[in-house]
Design a protein around this motif. Structure first.
Motif, mmCIF file in Angstrom:
data_model
loop_
_atom_site.group_PDB
_atom_site.id
_atom_site.type_symbol
_atom_site.label_atom_id
_atom_site.label_comp_id
_atom_site.label_asym_id
_atom_site.label_seq_id
_atom_site.Cartn_x
_atom_site.Cartn_y
_atom_site.Cartn_z
ATOM 1 N N ARG A 148 28.187 46.453 -51.628
ATOM 2 C CA ARG A 148 29.380 45.642 -51.196
ATOM 3 C C ARG A 148 30.022 46.266 -50.339
ATOM 4 O O ARG A 148 30.516 45.766 -49.064
ATOM 5 N N TYR A 149 29.876 47.603 -49.950
ATOM 6 C CA TYR A 149 30.609 48.215 -48.950
ATOM 7 C C TYR A 149 29.616 47.907 -47.507
ATOM 8 O O TYR A 149 30.357 47.765 -46.477
ATOM 9 N N VAL A 150 28.444 47.933 -47.723
ATOM 10 C CA VAL A 150 27.646 47.480 -46.729
ATOM 11 C C VAL A 150 28.024 46.034 -46.195
ATOM 12 O O VAL A 150 28.099 45.814 -44.748
ATOM 13 N N GLN A 151 28.417 45.066 -47.095
ATOM 14 C CA GLN A 151 28.798 43.757 -46.602
ATOM 15 C C GLN A 151 30.172 43.570 -46.002
ATOM 16 O O GLN A 151 30.112 43.278 -45.158
ATOM 17 N N GLU A 152 30.773 44.629 -46.425
ATOM 18 C CA GLU A 152 32.444 44.622 -45.687
ATOM 19 C C GLU A 152 32.297 45.340 -44.189
ATOM 20 O O GLU A 152 32.991 44.519 -43.390
ATOM 21 N N ILE A 153 31.542 46.236 -44.141
ATOM 22 C CA ILE A 153 31.475 46.675 -42.677
ATOM 23 C C ILE A 153 30.744 45.794 -41.724
ATOM 24 O O ILE A 153 30.895 46.156 -40.440
ATOM 25 N N ASN A 154 29.842 44.869 -42.352
ATOM 26 C CA ASN A 154 29.139 43.920 -41.482
ATOM 27 C C ASN A 154 29.680 42.545 -41.574
ATOM 28 O O ASN A 154 29.183 41.599 -40.986
ATOM 29 N N GLY A 155 30.920 42.229 -42.133
ATOM 30 C CA GLY A 155 31.475 41.019 -42.449
ATOM 31 C C GLY A 155 30.598 39.771 -43.201
ATOM 32 O O GLY A 155 30.812 38.712 -42.692
ATOM 33 N N THR A 156 30.077 40.323 -43.975
ATOM 34 C CA THR A 156 29.210 39.294 -44.821
ATOM 35 C C THR A 156 29.845 39.373 -46.145
ATOM 36 O O THR A 156 30.541 40.320 -46.730
ATOM 37 N N ASN A 157 29.650 38.226 -47.079
ATOM 38 C CA ASN A 157 30.285 38.151 -48.483
ATOM 39 C C ASN A 157 29.196 37.393 -49.248
ATOM 40 O O ASN A 157 29.444 36.017 -49.454
ATOM 41 N N ILE A 158 28.054 37.758 -49.864
ATOM 42 C CA ILE A 158 27.091 36.957 -50.387
ATOM 43 C C ILE A 158 26.939 37.532 -51.869
ATOM 44 O O ILE A 158 27.138 38.952 -52.138
ATOM 45 N N ASP A 159 26.897 36.920 -52.950
ATOM 46 C CA ASP A 159 26.514 37.428 -54.300
ATOM 47 C C ASP A 159 25.200 37.834 -54.414
ATOM 48 O O ASP A 159 24.209 37.148 -54.466
ATOM 49 N N LEU A 160 24.980 39.392 -54.608
ATOM 50 C CA LEU A 160 23.634 39.857 -54.596
ATOM 51 C C LEU A 160 23.090 39.882 -56.052
ATOM 52 O O LEU A 160 21.808 39.942 -56.268
ATOM 53 N N LYS A 161 23.750 39.515 -57.126
ATOM 54 C CA LYS A 161 23.538 39.509 -58.392
ATOM 55 C C LYS A 161 22.841 38.210 -58.537
ATOM 56 O O LYS A 161 23.238 37.204 -58.260
#
Length: 235
Positions: A148-161
């Motif tokens: 989730r942190y990797v997504q935050e710093i890259n501006g993405t928001n996908i559900d990986l589950k």
């Protein structure tokens, strides 16, 4: 993307750490089960402790299996995620309760999946597949915050589950991988006279999980590679 994930996941076989850790786990697992079986048999010989022995025989094997699987999965997690190192032993000792809780949560998920026709039998009757399911849950609970942190710093928001049907699909894929590699492993071990057919029948309780650990972890490696590829594409 699934074929790329399979190719990337199979690369775990090229890491000597994977083989050493898996073989050591299998050895510890077998020795622990033998000692446990010896202790429980002594307990059941005494009429005063026979009930305790029956309860212990029903519960302790599963508890020990989940404990060892949890520790092994987290120990190898950096390799599964594309790294070249292992989780430090200090982390395992400091966070052991969090790791084990994640493993038991995965065990609960496994028990729920057991009620699904056909798929439930695949999951519960094939040790490698049960290892895969528990490991999949551990991965999301332990590495989820980092992803989730990797997504935050890259501006993405996908559900990986995975959703329900993705879980079903990966269980089937895991069953195929586990079945193929277990067949290869058993063939090699029997041809080298390391184990016999009689030993497989009488020792199925502990030999199954011990032999299934490598193909189970291999299936987990494919799944984690799929999640990481999905994340990379989103970024």
């Amino acid at each position: 993307m699934i074929w790329e994930a399979i190719k990337t996941g199979l690369e775990i076989l090229g890491h000597w750490q994977f083989w050493v850790a898996s073989i050591i786990f299998s050895a510890i697992f077998i020795i622990t089960f033998l000692l446990l079986g010896f202790g429980l048999s002594k307990t059941m010989e005494n009429q005063k402790t026979v009930v305790l022995g029956c309860v212990g025989g029903a519960i302790l094997p599963s508890l020990l299996q989940v404990f060892f699987i949890s520790m092994l999965v987290v120990f190898l997690l950096p390799l599964f995620m594309g790294g070249d190192e292992l989780t430090p032993l200090t982390y395992l000792s400091d966070e052991w309760w969090r790791i084990v809780k994640a493993g038991f949560f995965g065990f609960v998920i496994l028990m729920l999946i057991a009620f699904i026709p056909v798929i439930g039998q695949m999951a519960t009757n094939t040790p490698g597949v049960s290892i895969f399911i528990i490991g999949m849950v551990i991965f999301h609970r332990i590495a989820g915050s980092s992803l989730r942190y990797v997504q935050e710093i890259n501006g993405t928001n996908i559900d990986l589950k995975p959703d329900f049907w993705s879980i079903i699909g990966f269980i089937i894929l895991a069953w195929i991988i586990v079945w193929l590699f277990t067949l290869v492993i058993v063939t090699i071990l029997t041809s080298l006279n390391v184990i016999s057919d009689d030993m497989m029948e009488t020792g199925a309780l502990f030999l199954g999980p011990a032999i299934g650990v490598i193909p189970g972890l291999l299936a987990l490696s494919v799944y984690i590679s799929y999640v990481i590829l999905k994340l990379k594409l989103a970024i």
